[in-house]
Design an enzyme around this catalytic site. Structure first.
Site, PDB file in Angstrom:
ATOM      1  N   TYR A  37       1.836   7.726  11.780  1.00 58.02           N
ATOM      2  CA  TYR A  37       1.815   6.492  12.647  1.00 58.02           C
ATOM      3  C   TYR A  37       1.960   7.013  13.872  1.00 58.02           C
ATOM      4  O   TYR A  37       1.682   6.141  15.069  1.00 58.02           O
ATOM      5  CB  TYR A  37       3.186   5.430  12.250  1.00 58.02           C
ATOM      6  CG  TYR A  37       2.408   4.958  11.112  1.00 58.02           C
ATOM      7  CD1 TYR A  37       1.702   3.707  11.022  1.00 58.02           C
ATOM      8  CD2 TYR A  37       2.546   5.444   9.674  1.00 58.02           C
ATOM      9  CE1 TYR A  37       1.075   3.165   9.894  1.00 58.02           C
ATOM     10  CE2 TYR A  37       2.029   4.821   8.625  1.00 58.02           C
ATOM     11  CZ  TYR A  37       1.158   3.628   8.739  1.00 58.02           C
ATOM     12  OH  TYR A  37       0.685   3.114   7.786  1.00 58.02           O
ATOM     13  N   ALA A  57      -0.987   8.820   1.933  1.00 54.47           N
ATOM     14  CA  ALA A  57       0.239   8.886   1.951  1.00 54.47           C
ATOM     15  C   ALA A  57       0.895   7.787   3.226  1.00 54.47           C
ATOM     16  O   ALA A  57       0.024   7.778   4.255  1.00 54.47           O
ATOM     17  CB  ALA A  57       0.909  10.177   2.103  1.00 54.47           C
ATOM     18  N   LYS A  58       1.807   6.798   2.858  1.00 60.58           N
ATOM     19  CA  LYS A  58       2.222   5.968   4.013  1.00 60.58           C
ATOM     20  C   LYS A  58       3.347   6.802   4.767  1.00 60.58           C
ATOM     21  O   LYS A  58       4.620   6.312   4.150  1.00 60.58           O
ATOM     22  CB  LYS A  58       2.267   4.511   3.370  1.00 60.58           C
ATOM     23  CG  LYS A  58       2.630   3.540   4.617  1.00 60.58           C
ATOM     24  CD  LYS A  58       2.786   1.899   4.157  1.00 60.58           C
ATOM     25  CE  LYS A  58       3.134   1.213   5.182  1.00 60.58           C
ATOM     26  NZ  LYS A  58       2.268   1.128   6.293  1.00 60.58           N
ATOM     27  N   ALA A  59       3.158   7.679   5.374  1.00 57.74           N
ATOM     28  CA  ALA A  59       4.311   8.589   5.990  1.00 57.74           C
ATOM     29  C   ALA A  59       4.350   8.196   7.395  1.00 57.74           C
ATOM     30  O   ALA A  59       3.491   8.232   8.042  1.00 57.74           O
ATOM     31  CB  ALA A  59       4.085  10.035   5.561  1.00 57.74           C
TER      32      ALA A  59
END
Ligand code: PMP
Length: 307
Positions: A164, A158-160
């Site tokens: 980051y 998931a690019k959550a």
């Protein structure tokens, strides 16, 4: 440090508003708990006018990231696709970078609280992400002292927003030590990816890249390069790779929407191959950037017109 020059307009919860109006409350859930999902998308000037690279694929990934984290999406893909186009057009951008983000906004304060989802799309002009001249010269990278998340902890597929924190630790450590970017190992001790980029190694003309199970984000640039490579007779292997292969390979590069195709000329102070971008890296750069100049045929409908 001076603030960047901000764009004039931004798409915010269904409409284009002046940049300064796209605000949220400090008690928004995402600010406390990292509960956002987002995308990074580039648009390019092409001979047929400005086009967004794989817009639909990026937006579909946004919805899959939201699905993983139970973030309800108040807009559909078509609405967000049109919003991306509007964000570029209203800021007079042909070549640009788009940042759609959906996040749990102001609602309850508990971890599992139901909060309304806010959605914004910013667009701005962006050159080479890792600095001027890096696409030609390559960067000096280091292996990070920070590992990627272990399987079944925080899903890297998931690019959550919360993911980051890992990327920031890796990128900031690299910068502090004087490197252009950091490369992370997975919890297995095997290679994973860069702070915000996927990784390709070249051995005897064959491309090797780490598999989805190596705690990577399944990159759209990675997929594009694998496709372009195979279509042009370059063999591609997805496989587990040990750290020392970074020092043994003939060529090494990173890829991502922001980083595009960035050669790596050294790792941990050791030169990669000849220390200069190699022929396979240069061929892939040519094929990739050729999509936007018209030299590479857009066989898969990856260029979606801004209109
Ligand atoms: N890995 C990470 C951690 C990233 O943030 C990115 C950038 N989105 C990538 C890989 C590359 O993905 P893409 O090619 O889809 O931009």
């Amino acid at each position: 440090m001076s603030a960047p020059k901000y764009p004039e307009f931004i798409w915010h919860n269904g409409e284009i508003v002046p940049w300064a109006q796209a605000t949220t409350h400090v008690m928004a859930h995402a600010l406390h708990y990292g509960s956002s999902v987002f995308e990074g998308i580039r648009s390019y000037d092409t001979p047929n006018g400005p086009a967004i690279f794989r817009l639909t694929d990026h937006l579909e990934r946004l919805f899959l990231s939201a699905k993983i984290h139970d973030i309800s999406m108040p807009f559909d893909v078509d609405t967000l696709a049109e919003a991306c186009r509007q964000a570029l057009r209203r800021n007079g951008l042909g070549r640009g970078y788009l940042r759609p983000i959906a996040f749990r906004g102001l609602g309850g304060f508990g971890l599992s609280a139901d909060c309304p989802t806010a959605v914004s799309i910013a667009a701005w002009d962006m050159g080479a992400y890792l600095g001027a001249g890096v696409l030609e010269q390559g960067i000096d990278a280091c292996v990070s002292s920070w590992q990627r998340m272990a399987p079944n902890t925080i899903p890297t597929g998931a690019k959550a927003g919360g993911n980051y924190l890992s990327g920031q630790l890796i990128a900031r450590e690299a910068r502090r030590l004087g490197f252009g970017e950091g490369i992370a190992l997975a919890s297995t001790g095997l290679l994973s990816e860069g702070a915000g980029e996927n990784l390709f190694l070249v051995f005897k003309g064959v491309l090797h890249t780490t598999p989805a199970s190596a705690a990577i984000l399944n990159g759209i640039t990675r997929h594009s390069l694998m496709t372009l490579a195979r279509d042009n007779g370059i063999e591609v292997v997805e496989r587990d790779l040990p750290r020392e292969y970074l020092y043994l390979c003939d060529e090494l590069f990173m890829c991502g929407t922001a980083a595009e195709v960035t050669p790596i000329r050294s790792v941990d102070g050791k030169p990669v191959g000849t220390g200069k971008p190699g022929p396979v890296t240069q061929r892939l750069q040519e094929l990739f950037f050729g999509l936007f100049s018209g030299k590479t045929a857009d066989r898969y409908g990856w260029l979606e017109a801004v209109g």
